[in-house]
Write a protein that holds these residues in place. Structure first.
Motif, PDB file in Angstrom:
ATOM      1  N   VAL A   1       0.863  -1.185   0.000  1.00  0.00           N
ATOM      2  CA  VAL A   1       0.000   0.000   0.000  1.00  0.00           C
ATOM      3  C   VAL A   1       0.902   1.239   0.000  1.00  0.00           C
ATOM      4  CG1 VAL A   1      -1.892   1.188   1.170  1.00  0.00           C
ATOM      5  CG2 VAL A   1      -1.649  -1.304   1.392  1.00  0.00           C
ATOM      6  N   MET A   2       0.683   2.155  -0.948  1.00  0.00           N
ATOM      7  CA  MET A   2       1.520   3.361  -1.039  1.00  0.00           C
ATOM      8  C   MET A   2       0.652   4.567  -1.290  1.00  0.00           C
ATOM      9  SD  MET A   2       4.634   2.081  -3.361  1.00  0.00           S
ATOM     10  CE  MET A   2       6.219   1.913  -2.590  1.00  0.00           C
ATOM     11  N   ARG A   3       1.211   5.737  -0.880  1.00  0.00           N
ATOM     12  CA  ARG A   3       0.461   6.977  -1.120  1.00  0.00           C
ATOM     13  C   ARG A   3       0.680   7.486  -2.547  1.00  0.00           C
ATOM     14  NH1 ARG A   3      -1.900   9.417   2.598  1.00  0.00           N
ATOM     15  NH2 ARG A   3      -1.871   8.570   4.693  1.00  0.00           N
ATOM     16  N   GLU A   4       1.956   7.311  -3.037  1.00  0.00           N
ATOM     17  CA  GLU A   4       2.251   7.784  -4.397  1.00  0.00           C
ATOM     18  C   GLU A   4       2.236   6.613  -5.368  1.00  0.00           C
ATOM     19  OE1 GLU A   4       4.630   9.594  -2.007  1.00  0.00           O
ATOM     20  OE2 GLU A   4       2.856  10.897  -2.049  1.00  0.00           O
ATOM     21  N   LYS A   5       2.042   6.942  -6.615  1.00  0.00           N
ATOM     22  CA  LYS A   5       2.042   5.918  -7.641  1.00  0.00           C
ATOM     23  C   LYS A   5       3.428   5.289  -7.745  1.00  0.00           C
ATOM     24  CE  LYS A   5       0.989   4.836 -12.384  1.00  0.00           C
ATOM     25  NZ  LYS A   5       0.610   5.264 -13.711  1.00  0.00           N
ATOM     26  N   PRO A   6       3.515   3.949  -7.550  1.00  0.00           N
ATOM     27  CA  PRO A   6       4.834   3.322  -7.606  1.00  0.00           C
ATOM     28  C   PRO A   6       5.301   3.130  -9.046  1.00  0.00           C
ATOM     29  CG  PRO A   6       3.162   1.692  -7.157  1.00  0.00           C
ATOM     30  CD  PRO A   6       2.437   2.992  -7.338  1.00  0.00           C
ATOM     31  N   GLU A   7       6.630   3.055  -9.221  1.00  0.00           N
ATOM     32  CA  GLU A   7       7.204   2.735 -10.525  1.00  0.00           C
ATOM     33  C   GLU A   7       7.179   1.206 -10.635  1.00  0.00           C
ATOM     34  OE1 GLU A   7       8.395   4.665 -13.016  1.00  0.00           O
ATOM     35  OE2 GLU A   7       7.581   6.383 -11.890  1.00  0.00           O
ATOM     36  N   VAL A   8       6.414   0.651 -11.537  1.00  0.00           N
ATOM     37  CA  VAL A   8       6.398  -0.797 -11.675  1.00  0.00           C
ATOM     38  C   VAL A   8       6.823  -1.198 -13.067  1.00  0.00           C
ATOM     39  CG1 VAL A   8       4.655  -1.227  -9.899  1.00  0.00           C
ATOM     40  CG2 VAL A   8       3.941  -0.837 -12.263  1.00  0.00           C
ATOM     41  N   GLY A   9       7.512  -2.334 -13.192  1.00  0.00           N
ATOM     42  CA  GLY A   9       7.939  -2.848 -14.472  1.00  0.00           C
ATOM     43  C   GLY A   9       6.816  -3.603 -15.149  1.00  0.00           C
ATOM     44  N   ALA A  10       7.144  -4.296 -16.217  1.00  0.00           N
ATOM     45  CA  ALA A  10       6.141  -5.015 -16.999  1.00  0.00           C
ATOM     46  C   ALA A  10       5.640  -6.263 -16.256  1.00  0.00           C
ATOM     47  CB  ALA A  10       6.723  -5.419 -18.349  1.00  0.00           C
ATOM     48  N   ASP A  11       6.388  -6.707 -15.207  1.00  0.00           N
ATOM     49  CA  ASP A  11       6.008  -7.917 -14.496  1.00  0.00           C
ATOM     50  C   ASP A  11       5.336  -7.609 -13.147  1.00  0.00           C
ATOM     51  OD1 ASP A  11       8.199  -6.840 -13.375  1.00  0.00           O
ATOM     52  OD2 ASP A  11       9.439  -8.663 -13.450  1.00  0.00           O
ATOM     53  N   ALA A  12       4.898  -6.351 -12.977  1.00  0.00           N
ATOM     54  CA  ALA A  12       4.226  -5.996 -11.729  1.00  0.00           C
ATOM     55  C   ALA A  12       2.987  -5.169 -12.033  1.00  0.00           C
ATOM     56  CB  ALA A  12       5.163  -5.251 -10.806  1.00  0.00           C
TER      57      ALA A  12
ATOM     58  N   GLN B   1       4.869   2.888  14.273  1.00  0.00           N
ATOM     59  CA  GLN B   1       3.854   3.349  13.338  1.00  0.00           C
ATOM     60  C   GLN B   1       3.501   4.817  13.493  1.00  0.00           C
ATOM     61  OE1 GLN B   1      -0.118   2.098  13.203  1.00  0.00           O
ATOM     62  NE2 GLN B   1      -0.157   2.441  11.011  1.00  0.00           N
ATOM     63  N   LEU B   2       3.653   5.372  14.708  1.00  0.00           N
ATOM     64  CA  LEU B   2       3.280   6.769  14.901  1.00  0.00           C
ATOM     65  C   LEU B   2       4.230   7.718  14.181  1.00  0.00           C
ATOM     66  CD1 LEU B   2       2.133   6.777  18.620  1.00  0.00           C
ATOM     67  CD2 LEU B   2       0.745   6.651  16.569  1.00  0.00           C
ATOM     68  N   ASP B   3       5.449   7.172  13.796  1.00  0.00           N
ATOM     69  CA  ASP B   3       6.387   7.994  13.040  1.00  0.00           C
ATOM     70  C   ASP B   3       5.963   8.132  11.593  1.00  0.00           C
ATOM     71  OD1 ASP B   3       7.838   8.200  15.281  1.00  0.00           O
ATOM     72  OD2 ASP B   3       9.381   6.723  14.716  1.00  0.00           O
ATOM     73  N   GLU B   4       5.194   7.137  11.134  1.00  0.00           N
ATOM     74  CA  GLU B   4       4.766   7.173   9.734  1.00  0.00           C
ATOM     75  C   GLU B   4       3.436   7.891   9.671  1.00  0.00           C
ATOM     76  OE1 GLU B   4       4.227   3.138   8.764  1.00  0.00           O
ATOM     77  OE2 GLU B   4       6.283   2.546   9.268  1.00  0.00           O
ATOM     78  N   LYS B   5       3.102   8.282   8.484  1.00  0.00           N
ATOM     79  CA  LYS B   5       1.754   8.790   8.316  1.00  0.00           C
ATOM     80  C   LYS B   5       0.980   7.695   7.591  1.00  0.00           C
ATOM     81  CE  LYS B   5      -0.853  12.958   7.367  1.00  0.00           C
ATOM     82  NZ  LYS B   5      -1.968  12.268   6.739  1.00  0.00           N
ATOM     83  N   ALA B   6       0.345   6.847   8.387  1.00  0.00           N
ATOM     84  CA  ALA B   6      -0.328   5.688   7.820  1.00  0.00           C
ATOM     85  C   ALA B   6      -1.598   6.106   7.086  1.00  0.00           C
ATOM     86  CB  ALA B   6      -0.680   4.712   8.926  1.00  0.00           C
ATOM     87  N   PRO B   7      -1.948   5.395   5.979  1.00  0.00           N
ATOM     88  CA  PRO B   7      -3.188   5.720   5.275  1.00  0.00           C
ATOM     89  C   PRO B   7      -4.391   5.536   6.200  1.00  0.00           C
ATOM     90  CG  PRO B   7      -1.825   4.253   3.970  1.00  0.00           C
ATOM     91  CD  PRO B   7      -1.202   4.313   5.328  1.00  0.00           C
ATOM     92  N   ALA B   8      -5.380   6.371   6.044  1.00  0.00           N
ATOM     93  CA  ALA B   8      -6.568   6.311   6.896  1.00  0.00           C
ATOM     94  C   ALA B   8      -7.807   6.210   6.023  1.00  0.00           C
ATOM     95  CB  ALA B   8      -6.632   7.531   7.788  1.00  0.00           C
ATOM     96  N   TRP B   9      -8.977   6.074   6.655  1.00  0.00           N
ATOM     97  CA  TRP B   9     -10.251   5.987   5.934  1.00  0.00           C
ATOM     98  C   TRP B   9     -10.355   7.111   4.899  1.00  0.00           C
ATOM     99  CZ3 TRP B   9      -9.867   4.385  10.942  1.00  0.00           C
ATOM    100  CH2 TRP B   9     -10.462   3.156  11.260  1.00  0.00           C
ATOM    101  N   GLY B  10     -10.754   6.750   3.724  1.00  0.00           N
ATOM    102  CA  GLY B  10     -11.011   7.743   2.690  1.00  0.00           C
ATOM    103  C   GLY B  10      -9.784   8.199   1.923  1.00  0.00           C
ATOM    104  N   ASP B  11      -8.580   7.764   2.357  1.00  0.00           N
ATOM    105  CA  ASP B  11      -7.365   8.201   1.653  1.00  0.00           C
ATOM    106  C   ASP B  11      -7.260   7.543   0.281  1.00  0.00           C
ATOM    107  OD1 ASP B  11      -6.781   9.668   3.825  1.00  0.00           O
ATOM    108  OD2 ASP B  11      -4.931   8.591   4.381  1.00  0.00           O
ATOM    109  N   GLU B  12      -6.688   8.309  -0.648  1.00  0.00           N
ATOM    110  CA  GLU B  12      -6.381   7.751  -1.966  1.00  0.00           C
ATOM    111  C   GLU B  12      -5.052   7.019  -1.860  1.00  0.00           C
ATOM    112  OE1 GLU B  12      -7.910   8.159  -5.062  1.00  0.00           O
ATOM    113  OE2 GLU B  12      -9.648   9.209  -4.196  1.00  0.00           O
TER     114      GLU B  12
END
Lengths: 337, 282
Positions: free
Chosen positions: A247-258, A296-307
């Motif tokens: 799960v990521m906030r930004e669009k990941p760079e994926v190759g042809a096999d992902a 986990q509190l150091d990260e900004k974890a995705p929450a309800w409604g997040d893209e």
């Protein structure tokens, strides 16, 4: 090592109900083998037939190559540990221990000596031996006997077994090492009964050597691993374990096999070591699991409604041989809003 | 903190009072009356006289009584043994039946109670009669001699008594077997016991309480039995109960009847009290 116990085309019916349906199964010498499945799947019936408490309507049971199908329990070198412990209430602890040895024709002195020894052993490390499983494991390591274990608890089966047979409705869905069962489930039942998963179904649009492309209605095109040969136009079902999805906030760079798909978080459940997300992606709702490597509190974890973006490698999905819609009911889902 | 003194609280008294009254009025008082009558003189025209006498108690030394007691004991013991022997497999199978079949079989076991006991014994008279079909068939098969009788002997008393008491034996045995964990039989077989050995050393001890109850509800009424020996027995198969009835109804010697009854009561209660004392001290 060779086969110790063999079920050969074993069928057992109770009235109209077929408890065990033409099962063939080999248990190797010295291994811990688990029969895993929901209640009524036939696992206990198989065990009872191995012990001699029940007999198959057809088929054979072989022990070390010898046909024991019709041998009564007292004449089989097979012993059962009962779920209820089956202690004789009219006998003392001592006499309970001595029951088997006496029947085996041990001398009174021998019975007394060994009973005393066992009682001392039991008292020595009571705390360590509180759990029967630990005890059984110790016996297994010590004497190297073969264990046939029956459970409906997949965690238990995975942790103690060398191999597992997953049963459903009287048949064996798959036999293999715990990791094989978990990572390469052959059927939707195995995938859903052991752990959690996502089922994706689509049509192959382009079949390649290692990977194929597959169109999934309401989600888009994804790349899948050819765990088995597929042809263009074929309808396929893929099992995708939640922990394989990132799960990521930004669009990941994926190759042809992902794969990477966009979605919106609909549900979050925090489990301490990990968090579960249910993410709406087009017409699909996918379950993803993230381990917490950092506080986990150091990260900004995705929450309800997040893209968010979900990504997974083609290898991480597994192509099922058999799919049944009703197995979807085995998956854990949060309440729909 | 308020603590109850050991002993009976008011609540306990009021809860046990009705059954206590019942026992006192219908068991204890009649028993005492019998014991008192045993020590009264006999009136020539029948009936009980005033004052005290050991005449009736002395009449217990009748030389015919030891044989009567012996016969009563063995007929009762044989009947009880047969009831337990037949009841055990029935109770075992009954406990293993599915609930639907179990209900049906239980119904069949209690169905005879719907017909009066004396009428059922009359039916046995017909069945065992020298001209009845059972006797005729046995004679035709040469299993019964021309002059042998099915009726009018101790054999008939045992057969009809077993028929009468079998349901009373089956019910407590079944109640115990129903609570028995049949997995224990599997465990015994698993440890190397044969089917019979497992039955004997695990099932039988497992339903011990049911066996004791079945024994008591058959053996004790059998000791006082008199209708069955009277109706299907013969001159040489009378039991103590018949003698008590004879003293009572024919001889009108109530003190002698009371002495015999009292002796029988003590005979039954004695071992039970000793057993109880022993268990309490253990």
């Amino acid at each position: 090592m060779g086969t110790l116990l063999r079920f050969e085309n074993v069928t057992r019916r109770f009235g109209d109900f077929t408890a065990v349906d033409d099962v063939t199964l080999d248990v190797e010498k010295g291994e811990t083998f688990s029969l895993l499945g929901p209640s009524g799947c036939g696992k206990t019936t198989l065990l009872r037939m191995a012990a001699g408490f029940d007999r198959p309507d057809s088929g054979r049971i072989l022990l070390d190559g010898r046909d024991i199908t019709h041998l009564p329990p007292d004449q089989r070198p097979v012993n059962t540990v009962f779920q209820s412990y089956a202690l004789f209430p009219h006998l003392s602890v001592r006499d309970n221990i001595a029951f088997g040895p006496k029947l085996k024709g041990w001398s009174a002195a021998e019975v007394k000596r060994e009973t005393e020894r066992m009682l001392e052993l039991a008292a020595l490390d009571l705390k360590l031996r509180q759990r029967l499983l630990v005890e059984l494991d110790a016996i297994h390591d010590e004497v190297g006997i073969t264990f046939l274990y029956v459970t409906h608890d997949q965690g238990e089966a995975m942790s103690i077994s060398d191999r597992i047979a997953v049963m459903n409705r009287g048949v064996i869905e798959q036999t293999g090492k715990p990791a094989e069962i978990y990572e390469t489930p052959r059927s939707s039942f195995v995938a859903a009964f052991i752990g959690d998963t996502n089922f994706l179904d689509g049509r192959v649009v382009e079949s390649g050597g290692r990977f194929s492309r597959c169109a999934i209605d309401g989600l888009g095109e994804v790349v899948i691993d050819n765990d088995r040969a597929v042809a263009a136009g074929e309808v396929v079902h893929v099992s995708l374990r939640p922990e394989k999805i990132v799960v990521m906030r930004e669009k990941p760079e994926v190759g042809a096999d992902a794969n990477a798909v966009r979605g919106k978080v609909e549900d979050v459940i925090y489990f301490g070591s990990h968090t579960r997300y249910w993410v709406r992606c087009g017409e699909w709702r996918l379950c993803a699991e993230m381990q917490h490597r950092r506080f986990q509190l150091d990260e900004k974890a995705p929450a309800w409604g997040d893209e968010v973006w979900l990504s997974w490698h083609a290898n991480d999905g597994f192509l099922l041989d058999r799919y049944r819609v009703e197995d979807e009911a085995l998956l854990t889902l949060p309440d729909e809003d | 903190m308020k603590t109850e003194k050991p002993g009976k609280s008011k609540g306990e008294w009021s809860a046990t009072l009705p059954s206590l009254l019942w026992l006192v009025v219908f068991v204890l008082v009649p028993l005492l009356v019998i014991f008192v009558i045993a020590f009264r003189p006999t009136l020539p025209e029948g009936g009980v006289g005033e004052g005290w006498s050991l005449e009736a108690v002395r009449s217990l030394a009748d030389p015919a009584y030891p044989l009567l007691l012996w016969r009563t004991l063995w007929i009762s013991a044989l009947t009880t043994a047969l009831c337990l022997g037949l009841g055990l497999p029935v109770a075992f199978c009954l406990a293993r039946l599915s609930p639907r079949w179990r209900g049906l079989v239980l119904l069949l076991i209690v169905v005879p109670f719907w017909t009066n006991f004396v009428i059922r014994v009359f039916a046995w008279q017909q069945l065992l009669h020298a001209e009845g079909w059972v006797a005729k068939t046995l004679r035709a098969l040469h299993l019964l001699g021309e002059n042998d009788r099915l009726l009018g002997n101790s054999g008939a008393v045992v057969v009809v008594s077993v028929y009468t008491f079998l349901p009373f034996a089956i019910l407590p045995l079944f109640a115990a077997a129903e609570k028995f964990d049949f997995g224990l039989l599997d465990a015994a077989r698993d440890l190397g016991a044969g089917a019979f050995r497992a039955f004997r050393s695990v099932f039988i001890p497992g339903i011990r309480q049911g066996l004791i109850t079945a024994f008591l509800v058959v053996f004790i009424p059998m000791l006082g039995s008199y209708v069955v020996p009277d109706m299907v027995g013969g001159a040489d198969s009378g039991m103590i109960g018949n003698r008590i009835a004879q003293r009572n109804f024919n001889d009108r010697n109530l003190p002698a009847a009371a002495a015999l009854s009292g002796a029988l009561t003590l005979l039954v209660l004695g071992p039970m009290l000793i057993r109880r004392k022993r268990r309490e001290s253990a």
